[in-house]
Structures are given as C-alpha cells and as structure tokens.
Scaffold this motif. Structure first.
Motif, mmCIF file in Angstrom:
data_model
loop_
_atom_site.group_PDB
_atom_site.id
_atom_site.type_symbol
_atom_site.label_atom_id
_atom_site.label_comp_id
_atom_site.label_asym_id
_atom_site.label_seq_id
_atom_site.Cartn_x
_atom_site.Cartn_y
_atom_site.Cartn_z
ATOM 1 N N ASN A 11 53.782 85.305 -30.228
ATOM 2 C CA ASN A 11 53.214 83.966 -30.460
ATOM 3 C C ASN A 11 54.271 82.893 -30.499
ATOM 4 O OD1 ASN A 11 50.609 84.893 -30.788
ATOM 5 N ND2 ASN A 11 50.892 85.255 -32.971
ATOM 6 N N LEU A 12 55.174 83.067 -31.469
ATOM 7 C CA LEU A 12 56.187 82.050 -31.699
ATOM 8 C C LEU A 12 57.128 81.948 -30.499
ATOM 9 C CD1 LEU A 12 57.251 80.041 -33.708
ATOM 10 C CD2 LEU A 12 58.663 81.847 -34.686
ATOM 11 N N ALA A 36 55.609 80.091 -27.662
ATOM 12 C CA ALA A 36 55.552 78.651 -27.943
ATOM 13 C C ALA A 36 56.921 78.025 -27.677
ATOM 14 C CB ALA A 36 55.112 78.404 -29.372
ATOM 15 N N LYS A 58 57.736 77.357 -24.121
ATOM 16 C CA LYS A 58 57.073 76.167 -23.559
ATOM 17 C C LYS A 58 57.607 74.870 -24.153
ATOM 18 C CE LYS A 58 52.641 78.557 -23.199
ATOM 19 N NZ LYS A 58 51.526 78.719 -24.146
ATOM 20 N N TYR A 59 58.387 74.988 -25.217
ATOM 21 C CA TYR A 59 58.837 73.796 -25.949
ATOM 22 C C TYR A 59 59.754 72.927 -25.095
ATOM 23 C CZ TYR A 59 60.483 71.145 -30.017
ATOM 24 O OH TYR A 59 60.769 70.154 -30.913
#
Lengths: 209, 209
Positions: free
Chosen positions: B90-91, B94, B97-98
């Motif tokens: 999950n993290l 993310a 994509k940051y």
DNA sequence: TAGATTGTTAATCGATTAACAATC
DNA sequence: TAGATTGTTAATCGATTAACAATC
C-alpha cells in the motif's frame, strides 16, 4: 512525573518493543535489553522511566506487564481515538489501508475528498465530500485529522478543520500550516526526509571513511 | 561553515519557501519573511544562514536567486539522486506515485517486491523481484533505499540492502533496524507520529485552557 | 559478600534565544 | 541622521551522558 517532549515519543517505541518481548514469552526486561531493542542507551531508558514514575527492582529489572499498563495510562490508551483523513489521493488511500494504527488504538473513521469520484467506501471506511467535514467533526467529537491534500489547498483545508473543532493535525503536505497556537501540528514532509538522508549519505561519502 | 543537524533540515524548508517567493515574483527576502513562511524565528534564519556562509546585505535582505544557488550547492542538488524502493505494498505503491520527490531532484528508479504478482511496471517505474536488488544496486551505484516492507522482514531486507552497498535507508517499518554504524537510517513511524499527536491533544485538553 | 542493576545527581553537549554591535 | 536589518557573541534552555550512590 512529567517527561519532556522526546521522552513521550520514546515511550511509544518502548511500548512496541515491550509487546514484542511479551509475545516472545518474556515477563521481565532490563533497561539494557529494552534500550537495544528501541535503539537507545540503557541510561536513557532508566531516565525516561524514572521521569514518568515507572520503577523497576534493583536487580530484577522491570516487569513487562506493569510497564505496559502504566505506559498505556500515560499515553491514554484506554479508549480508541477516532481520527479523520482529508484527501483520499495516493498517499491518503494508502493510509486508509494501513493496518499499523490499530495496534496504537487509533482508528480512521472517515475520509473526505473534494473529488466526487473518490467518495464512497474504501474497505470499511466511508469517503465523504468535503462539505461534510464540519458536521462530521462536530457530531463525532473528532479531535485529530490526517491531512493528505495537495499543497495548493492545504492551508485552506487546515483552516476549515480548525473551525470545525479539530485540535491536532498530522500534516503530510509540504506547506507550513499557519494556524492558531493552540492547534497541535505534526509535520511529515516525505521529500524533505528523503533529501535529508541523501545529504548525509553524500556527507559520509565526502568525508574520509 | 558547517551547520548542525537540524539546520540542514531547515535548509530544505527554506529552499522550498524561497522557490515559492520566486514564483510570486520576488527577488529578495528579509529573514523576517522567510522565517514566517518556514515557521521559525527570523533569528533562527540568520543564524542558520551565517553558519553556512550565506550572507545578505545589511539593509537589503537576501537575494533569493543567490540563496537558492548556494543552498543547492550545500544540499548537493546539482544532479538527480537515484533511489530504490523495497516493498510495493500500500504505502510503497503510494510513494511510487508520489510527485513530491522530483522537485527535490530525487527519483525512484526501481522498486522490488517479494510477491511475483506485484512485479512489472507502476507507471514508468519497474518493479523487480527481490533477488535482483543486489545486482541492481551494484550496477547502478544506488546509495539510498526506501523501505516499506512488512515488519516481519524489515531487519532481513535491511541487511540485504547493506550487503548490496546501500548507505542510507528511509525506514517506514515500525522496527528499529540494527545495522552497522556507518549506515544512515531515517525512521518514519507513522503510527507513532499519530500517537504522539493524539497524546498532545489529550494533554492540551486536560490542562486548563 | 560480590556483582549486577536501578535510580538520581552532576556534568556535558547541543540548539535556540536574547542582546547588541555593525552598517547600509 | 535615524531606522531597519544583518550578523555575531553571550546567555539560556533542554536533552543526553557520565558518574556514582543505593540496594537486591
């Protein structure tokens, strides 16, 4: 009886380590063990404990279950803290799925996003439109919010959270929020953290090793 | 000429604020302005600058472009730093994509995951199986890794990264990594940060306000 | 008893803030 | 000149570490 700022943070780490020891079947620890597990010195552990009134036995170390009870008291772990998350983008969505908060008795009970396409449900957490922040915070007595909105709207949303009654904000946006003194703000700037790390790696390389 | 630990962190914040000022069309700032934007005192700003040899004009403040040039030099922003990410959950996903890292001249060039289902491509970043870490790090001279693996394997993976030649780790797992002294570790424990915030919100409530 | 460990007091270290001198 | 601002030195504050006394 009152520890200083950093010691509260360490208390959280001690708590995590103590539970690990407990799972491994231990009932007691020495400050030496705990320090190693938490990455601090044994003296630091004892100093922290004594400043919070946590006592051990001169030769027998500390009883884990006692420590945990008292640390839970200090950190107010008796009931689950309900928090909200604002901004269900990449990072926000990842945090909604993150399992690590449960162990710390923290639950994200709702999320909010300006984009109607993002509202609905994520797992068991509802995602509402931004307009609902005010009433939701009021009605549920929410005090803490996680802020994962884009930089451009962070200040605006922050002010809205405050007017709704929020007292603490975990801010992941790169802007420094300018809010009333009484609001407690924790700022996690991922890019800056990484940049900082890169800097020290470079510095280490430059120095003669 | 050498600033202390926290001042480096603040330098990153100043840098961000200075660029904002620049976008707004300003060419000069006073320590007072910059302090407000970065959330620190004007004295702090001047102290930091002087410790890094950044000078202004007694009445005219600081020239933004000059400051930025020198800060970029200090923070070694001349070339893009390539980093890897390990653990595309999950993290991790993310963070892949940051967009915030680009501005800081940092690029995640590859990710690694133990789960074959997660390998492939995420946007333009390839996700490889764990076995490829060693050769990838060696061949590309990677020095910094972001660690977003589950708690249970964090220590193991950390050791692997070190043996591959990694010098700095941004650790998002809740465990305290036990690695050689020379390895620079930044620890971001999201649950602990949130817990800490909740504690202070409680404390504020308990106190007479 | 001797050794190990806690708990506290004192010393040190580091960072921030205050005061002020320099100067544009 | 007077006022505003930088830049530095000194004072303070806070946190960590060292030393050691207490005691199981």
């Amino acid at each position: 009886m009152i520890g200083y700022r950093n010691s509260i943070l360490r208390l959280s780490h001690y708590r995590r380590c103590l539970r690990q020891f407990q799972e491994l079947g231990y009932t007691r620890v020495f400050s030496e063990n705990l320090g190693q597990a938490a990455g601090v010195s044994a003296v630091q552990v004892r100093k922290d404990f004594s400043s919070f009134g946590l006592v051990g036995r001169r030769k027998g170390g500390y009883i884990i279950s006692e420590l945990l009870d008292k640390i839970n008291q200090i950190l107010k772990k008796d009931k689950i803290e309900k928090v909200i998350l604002v901004g269900a983008g990449n990072l926000g969505s990842a945090l909604l799925k993150y399992r690590g908060f449960e162990k710390e008795s923290i639950k994200i009970v709702a999320a909010f996003d300006a984009d109607p396409a993002k509202t609905g449900k994520r797992g068991d957490i509802p995602v509402y439109p931004m307009e609902k922040i005010f009433s939701f915070v009021r009605e549920n007595g929410i005090r803490v919010a996680i802020l994962t909105v884009p930089e451009s709207v962070a200040q605006d949303v922050g002010e809205r959270l405050v007017s709704a009654g929020i007292r603490g904000i975990l801010n992941f946006s790169p802007v420094t929020l300018r809010l009333p003194e009484r609001i407690i703000i924790s700022h996690i700037n991922l890019a800056v953290e990484l940049e900082h790390l890169v800097y020290y790696v470079h510095a280490g390389t430059t120095k003669a090793l």
